[in-house]
Scaffold this motif. Structure first.
Motif, short mmCIF file in Angstrom:
data_model
loop_
_atom_site.label_atom_id
_atom_site.label_comp_id
_atom_site.label_asym_id
_atom_site.label_seq_id
_atom_site.Cartn_x
_atom_site.Cartn_y
_atom_site.Cartn_z
N UNK A 1 0.82 -1.21 0.00
CA UNK A 1 0.00 0.00 0.00
C UNK A 1 0.85 1.26 0.00
N UNK A 2 2.03 1.18 0.60
CA UNK A 2 2.92 2.33 0.61
C UNK A 2 3.35 2.72 -0.79
N UNK A 3 3.59 1.74 -1.65
CA UNK A 3 3.97 2.03 -3.04
C UNK A 3 2.80 2.66 -3.79
N UNK A 4 1.59 2.18 -3.54
CA UNK A 4 0.42 2.77 -4.18
C UNK A 4 0.23 4.23 -3.73
N UNK A 5 0.47 4.46 -2.44
CA UNK A 5 0.39 5.84 -1.96
C UNK A 5 1.46 6.72 -2.62
N UNK A 6 2.63 6.16 -2.81
CA UNK A 6 3.70 6.88 -3.48
C UNK A 6 3.29 7.26 -4.90
N UNK A 7 2.68 6.34 -5.62
CA UNK A 7 2.22 6.63 -6.99
C UNK A 7 1.18 7.74 -6.98
N UNK A 8 0.28 7.68 -6.01
CA UNK A 8 -0.75 8.70 -5.92
C UNK A 8 -0.13 10.07 -5.64
N UNK A 9 0.87 10.11 -4.76
CA UNK A 9 1.53 11.38 -4.45
C UNK A 9 2.26 11.93 -5.67
N UNK B 1 -7.32 -1.46 -6.18
CA UNK B 1 -7.27 -0.07 -6.65
C UNK B 1 -8.68 0.48 -6.81
N UNK B 2 -9.56 -0.32 -7.42
CA UNK B 2 -10.94 0.14 -7.61
C UNK B 2 -11.67 0.30 -6.28
N UNK B 3 -11.45 -0.65 -5.38
CA UNK B 3 -12.18 -0.62 -4.10
C UNK B 3 -11.76 0.60 -3.27
N UNK B 4 -10.49 0.88 -3.26
CA UNK B 4 -9.99 2.01 -2.47
C UNK B 4 -10.23 3.34 -3.18
N UNK B 5 -10.35 3.29 -4.50
CA UNK B 5 -10.63 4.50 -5.27
C UNK B 5 -9.41 5.29 -5.68
N UNK B 6 -8.23 4.62 -5.74
CA UNK B 6 -7.01 5.32 -6.13
C UNK B 6 -7.11 5.91 -7.53
N UNK B 7 -7.80 5.18 -8.42
CA UNK B 7 -7.87 5.62 -9.81
C UNK B 7 -8.66 6.91 -9.99
N UNK C 1 -4.82 7.53 -13.40
CA UNK C 1 -5.94 6.85 -14.06
C UNK C 1 -5.52 5.45 -14.50
N UNK C 2 -6.51 4.62 -14.74
CA UNK C 2 -6.28 3.26 -15.19
C UNK C 2 -6.18 3.24 -16.71
N UNK C 3 -5.26 2.44 -17.22
CA UNK C 3 -5.08 2.34 -18.66
C UNK C 3 -5.50 0.98 -19.17
N UNK C 4 -4.65 0.38 -20.01
CA UNK C 4 -4.97 -0.93 -20.59
C UNK C 4 -5.12 -1.98 -19.50
N UNK D 1 -2.42 -6.45 -12.61
CA UNK D 1 -2.91 -7.80 -12.32
C UNK D 1 -4.29 -7.75 -11.65
N UNK D 2 -5.07 -8.77 -11.91
CA UNK D 2 -6.47 -8.76 -11.48
C UNK D 2 -6.64 -8.52 -9.99
#
Length: 288
Positions: A238-246, A271-277, A283-286, A264-265
């Protein structure tokens, strides 16, 4: 067409792993992509005392993918198109390069590195056929060699699909940039179509700094979207996802958004559940 060709290679090597006998293909789309291969190929050769031979339009002028002069004290030997007897075509260039290789052998050089951007040759009448003949000859001479390696460069923006499909068959190796970071757990590699990074392995807290450094360099170096290909990730915390968001929220003005591709699925659902996108600049791509 380009992706299909690249999927057919039986041998693909990062530039630092090229070896004598490799007649390598580099099909680039931007000067940045070209420099990520040509620069290390030349710099490593000079640092190791190899004879480095480059093709340029004129002596003292810029070397494609390298600029001039190269960093450091040593410089490559330059075969200048302007100094060759005209009309200059692939065969004339090949003869000039062959003379330089022979000279290096006579002088006892342990390894010879040759790099040439040959895109220009395709625009002359009969240029493709002459270039194909020269590339086949180069493959026949470099392939068995224990001292010569070569990187042939082509600008995909100035080549037709049929030209590329025929030229790629005359090379035994596809060369790619070295990874930005690579250890037994995580690999970070630059991508250029689209511009961004490809991640593979496991991304945990101990490697956040590596990701942050690589991502900041990409964001600062261009404009438009920056893509992260995440198809090779087995784990991301989750820390890496937060880093991407920042980083997406603090992106430079020239960067439109940070795009998460091929997630990956199991990660996609998080990502969708937490709402990062839905966060600014992310944003989400391919899909995967």
């Amino acid at each position: 067409m380009d992706d299909l060709l690249e999927s057919l290679w039986s041998v693909e090597r990062p530039v630092s792993e090229l070896r004598p006998g490799d007649h390598a293909w580099l099909c680039y789309e931007t000067p940045e992509e070209q420099s990520f291969v040509t620069g290390p190929f030349v710099d490593e050769g000079l640092a190791r005392g190899h004879r480095v031979i480059c093709l340029a339009e004129r002596a003292g002028g810029p070397v494609p993918g390298l600029g001039w002069p190269p960093a450091g004290g040593a410089v490559p030997r330059v075969v200048a198109l302007a100094d060759l007897p005209g009309p200059v075509g692939p065969a004339v260039v090949l003869e000039a390069l062959a003379k330089e290789i022979t000279l290096a052998e006579e002088q006892g050089c342990p390894v010879v590195r040759v790099t040439a951007d040959m895109t220009w040759a395709l625009r002359a009448p009969g240029g493709l056929e002459e270039l194909l003949a020269c590339e086949r000859r180069m493959e026949g001479e470099v392939g068995p060699s224990t001292m010569v390696m070569a990187v042939c460069q082509f600008d995909r923006r100035r080549c037709g699909a049929e030209e590329l499909s025929r030229l790629f068959t005359t090379h035994s190796v596809r060369v790619v940039p070295d990874p930005v970071f690579d250890d037994p757990v995580l690999r970070i590699a630059r991508t250029f179509r689209p511009r961004g990074l490809a991640l593979a392995g496991e991304l945990d807290a101990s490697r956040h700094t590596r990701l942050d450094e690589a991502l900041c360099r990409v964001m600062e170096a261009g404009h438009g979207d920056v893509h992260l290909n995440m198809s090779g990730l087995r784990f991301i915390d989750l820390g890496a996802l937060n880093l991407l968001a920042e980083r997406a929220a603090e992106r430079p003005a020239a960067v439109s958004s940070l795009v998460l591709d091929r997630i990956p699925a199991q990660l996609f659902s998080v990502v969708e559940r937490v709402g990062w996108h839905m966060l600014p600049g992310l944003r989400l791509g391919h899909p995967s």
